[in-house]
Scaffold this active site. Structure first.
Site, PDB file in Angstrom:
ATOM      1  CG  ASP A  19      -2.629  83.057  17.838  1.00  0.00           C
ATOM      2  OD1 ASP A  19      -2.203  83.955  18.853  1.00  0.00           O
ATOM      3  OD2 ASP A  19      -1.711  82.240  17.460  1.00  0.00           O
ATOM      4  CG  HIS A  28      -4.448  83.579  21.857  1.00  0.00           C
ATOM      5  ND1 HIS A  28      -3.238  82.832  21.292  1.00  0.00           N
ATOM      6  CD2 HIS A  28      -5.473  82.497  21.938  1.00  0.00           C
ATOM      7  CE1 HIS A  28      -3.637  81.489  21.400  1.00  0.00           C
ATOM      8  NE2 HIS A  28      -4.842  81.281  21.614  1.00  0.00           N
TER       9      HIS A  28
END
Ligand SMILES: *[C@@H]1O[C@H](CO)[C@@H](O)[C@H](O)[C@H]1NC(C)=O
Ligand SMILES: *[C@@H]1O[C@H](CO)[C@@H](O)[C@H](O)[C@H]1NC(C)=O
Ligand SMILES: *[C@@H]1O[C@H](CO)[C@@H](O)[C@H](O)[C@H]1NC(C)=O
Ligand SMILES: *[C@@H]1O[C@H](CO)[C@@H](O)[C@H](O)[C@H]1NC(C)=O
Ligand SMILES: *[C@@H]1O[C@H](CO)[C@@H](O)[C@H](O)[C@H]1NC(C)=O
Ligand SMILES: *[C@@H]1O[C@H](CO)[C@@H](O)[C@H](O)[C@H]1NC(C)=O
Ligand SMILES: *[C@@H]1O[C@H](CO)[C@@H](O)[C@H](O)[C@H]1NC(C)=O
Length: 457
Positions: free
Chosen positions: A261, A284
Site C-alpha cells: 500500500d 501506492h
C-alpha cells in the site's frame, strides 16, 4: 573482592565455552566483541546481572553471569531463548522494565538470535535516552490463531515514551502472510506502533512482512526516521510502510520502502512533516489521506516531500479525500520527484470512494497551496489527475517543470485529467495538456459550499 573477581573470571570462561558451543558464528563474534567493550566501560565490577532484581525471572544457566555493562539489558540475560519458537515476550518486557528505570540504558536484542514476541506494550515514561538496540530478529506469531483476540491492533506498542531510539542492523519481522488473505484483512495490525511518544528516533533497522502497517506514529511528535528498510511483497494488501496520524515535526529520510500500500501515509492531524531521500516502490506511492471519511474533520498542513524516487506504484504523490468531509489540507510541497513506471504520478482525488459509486456531496476537505516542482519520469496510465471537489475547488495549485513520458508499459492516455483546480503553471510542462490543468482566475473562485476549513487552526 579478589576472590569474587576470579570466580567471575572462571564463570566468564565457562560462559564463553558454553556459548561457543551453542551459538552461531555470528552470535559468537558478537559476544566476544561485547566482553571487550564492557571491560573498557568498567561500569560493573561484579557479576550481577543488571535488572535481576527479585522481580526478574530466574536467568537461564549459561547466561546467569552474562557480563553486560550495567546499562545494557540483554534479553538473553532475562531468560529469552532466542530460538524463534519459545515465547520470549516476558523476557523482553522484563528487560524493558529494568532498562526503563535507568537513564541512558540500552535494551539489547543480540544478533544471531530470533526472538518470538507476542503482542506487547512497552510503556513509559522511562528515564531519558533509552535505546532499543535490535541486532538480531524479532518475530511476530505467524499463526493468526495464536494472537490474543484482545490485541488485534498492533504487535509491539510503544506508549508514552520520550527521548527514545530504536536502532541496529537487525530485523523486525511481522510474519504477516496469513493476515493477507481476504478473510483476515479486516484487522488493522501495525507491527511497530508509537502512541503519545515524543523525540523518538528509528534508524537502520529493517521492518518486514507486517500484517498491515509496518511503522505507525499516533498522537506523537519530534519523530526521526533514518536509514530504515521496509519491505513486504507487492501482493500484501493494505500494508502501509509508515503511517502518521495526529503527529507533528517528523523527518523521514534515507530509507527504502516497498510494500502493498502507501509507502508513507499522512493522515489527519499531521503537520511539519519532511520526507526526503526516499526510495518508494512497489506500492501506492506517497499519500496524504484518505481524509474526511464519514464526514469527519481533517487537518493537514506544512508537508514537504522532496528528492524522492518512486517506482512501480499506483500513484506517485497523491492527496485523496472522501466526499462530505471538513477541514483543510494546506501548504504542501512535492519537489524533485523522480517517477518510473508509476500509473498516475500526480493525483488529487476528492472523490475517493471504496465502492463503485459514491454519492456526490457538496462538503469537502478544502485543498489549497499545493506546489509540484520537478516531477519527472515515466507513467503507465495518465500523467496527471486533479479531481477537485465540485463544491470547494482546489486553490493555489502550482505546477512547475513537470516532465512525464509514457513508459514502455504504456497503455493509457496522454491527457492530463483536471477538474476545478486553480493556480499557476510554468514550463517546461510535458505533455502539454498539463498547461491547461490549473485555471488562473483563482483569486475570484466562488466557493459553492462553505468549506468549514476554519475548524483547523
Ligand atoms: C570504575 O569502577 C570504579 C569502582 O567501581 C568506579 O568508582 C568508577 O567510577 C568507574 N569508572 C568509570 C569510568 O565508570
Ligand atoms: C555489585 O555491583 C552493584 C552495583 O554495580 C552493587 O550495588 C552490589 O552491591 C555489588 N555486589 C557485590 C556482591 O559486590
Ligand atoms: C528528554 O525529555 C525531556 C522531557 O520529557 C526533556 O526535558 C529533555 O530535554 C529531553 N532530553 C533530551 C536529551 O532530548
Ligand atoms: C525533545 O528534545 C529536545 C532536545 O532535543 C528537548 O528540548 C525537548 O524538551 C524534548 N521534548 C520532549 C517532549 O521530550
Ligand atoms: C544504515 O543501516 C545499516 C544497517 O541496516 C548500516 O549497516 C549502515 O551503516 C547504515 N548507514 C548509515 C549511513 O548509518
Ligand atoms: C509551509 O510549510 C513549510 C514547511 O513546513 C514552512 O517552513 C512554512 O513556514 C509554511 N508556510 C506557511 C505559510 O505556513
Ligand atoms: C460527481 O461529480 C463529478 C464531477 O463533476 C462527476 O464527474 C461524477 O459523475 C459525479 N458523480 C455522481 C455519482 O454524480
Amino acid at each position: 573482592m579478589k576472590l569474587h573477581r576470579s570466580l567471575c573470571l572462571v564463570a566468564l570462561m565457562f560462559l564463553v565455552i558454553i556459548t561457543s558451543s551453542i551459538t552461531s558464528v555470528e552470535g559468537r563474534k558478537h559476544h566476544h566483541h561485547k566482553h571487550k567493550k564492557d571491560k573498557k566501560k568498567n561500569n560493573s565490577d561484579n557479576c550481577t546481572v543488571p535488572g535481576s532484581s527479585p522481580a526478574s525471572p530466574p536467568t537461564i544457566p549459561g547466561h546467569a553471569s552474562y557480563p553486560t555493562g550495567s546499562k545494557t539489558f540483554d534479553v538473553l540475560s532475562f531468560g529469552a531463548k532466542g530460538n524463534g519458537v519459545s515465547d520470549d515476550s516476558k523476557a523482553f518486557l522484563t528487560a524493558w522494565k529494568a532498562a526503563c528505570k535507568i537513564s541512558g540504558a540500552t535494551v539489547e536484542i543480540p544478533s544471531g538470535f530470533k526472538f518470538l514476541i507476542k503482542p506487547i506494550t512497552l510503556q513509559g515514561p522511562c528515564m531519558p535516552n533509552l535505546v532499543l538496540q535490535i541486532n538480531g530478529a524479532l518475530l511476530a506469531p505467524p499463526k493468526v490463531g495464536s494472537w490474543p483476540k484482545s490485541s488485534l491492533f498492533q504487535w509491539i506498542n510503544f506508549k508514552w515514551i520520550h527521548n527514545f531510539t530504536i536502532q541496529g542492523s537487525g530485523v523486525v519481522d511481522g510474519q504477516g502472510s496469513q493476515w493477507w488473505t481476504p478473510s483476515n484483512q479486516i484487522y488493522l495490525i501495525q507491527a511497530l506502533r508509537f502512541y503519545s511518544s515524543f523525540n523518538v528516533t528509528v534508524r537502520d533497522i529493517k521492518i518486514i512482512n507486517s500484517p498491515q502497517c509496518h511503522l505507525k506514529f499516533d498522537s506523537s511528535g519530534g519523530i526521526q526516521v533514518d536509514n530504515i528498510t521496509i519491505s513486504s511483497p507487492e501482493t500484501s494488501p493494505n500494508t502501509d510502510g509508515i503511517h502518521l496520524q495526529n503527529t507533528r515535526d517528523v523527518e523521514i529520510q534515507h530509507s527504502n520502502i516497498g510494500c502493498g500500500d502507501d509507502c508513507v501515509s499522512i493522515q489527519t492531524g499531521c503537520s511539519n512533516v519532511h520526507i526526503h531521500h526516499i526510495n518508494c516502490g512497489p506500492g501506492h506511492g506517497i499519500s496524504l489521506g484518505g481524509l474526511g471519511k464519514d464526514k469527519s474533520v481533517a487537518c493537514v498542513s506544512n508537508i514537504v516531500v522532496e528528492k524522492v524516487s518512486v517506482f512501480n506504484t499506483l500513484a506517485g504523490v497523491r492527496i485523496k479525500t472522501w466526499q462530505g468531509g471538513m477541514g483543510s489540507v494546506k501548504n504542501v510541497s512535492f519537489s524533485n520527484i523522480q517517477v518510473s513506471d508509476v500509473k498516475v504520478p500526480i493525483i488529487i482525488d476528492q472523490y475517493y470512494c471504496d465502492k463503485d459509486i459514491c454519492k456526490n456531496q457538496t462538503m469537502a476537505v478544502a485543498i489549497s497551496g499545493v506546489k509540484y516542482d520537478q516531477i519527472v519520469g515515466t507513467y503507465t496510465s495518465r500523467p496527471v489527475h486533479l479531481a477537485c471537489s465540485n463544491g470547494i475547488p482546489c486553490t493555489d495549485v502550482d505546477l512547475t517543470d513537470i516532465q512525464l513520458k509514457p513508459s514502455f508499459k504504456y497503455r493509457g492516455l496522454d491527457e492530463a485529467m483536471c477538474w476545478n483546480s486553480y493556480g499557476k503553471s510554468q514550463g517546461p510542462l510535458y505533455p502539454s495538456s498539463i498547461d491547461s490543468c490549473v485555471r488562473r482566475d483563482g483569486g475570484s473562485v466562488k466557493r459553492i459550499a462553505r468549506s468549514r476549513e476554519h475548524v483547523c487552526f
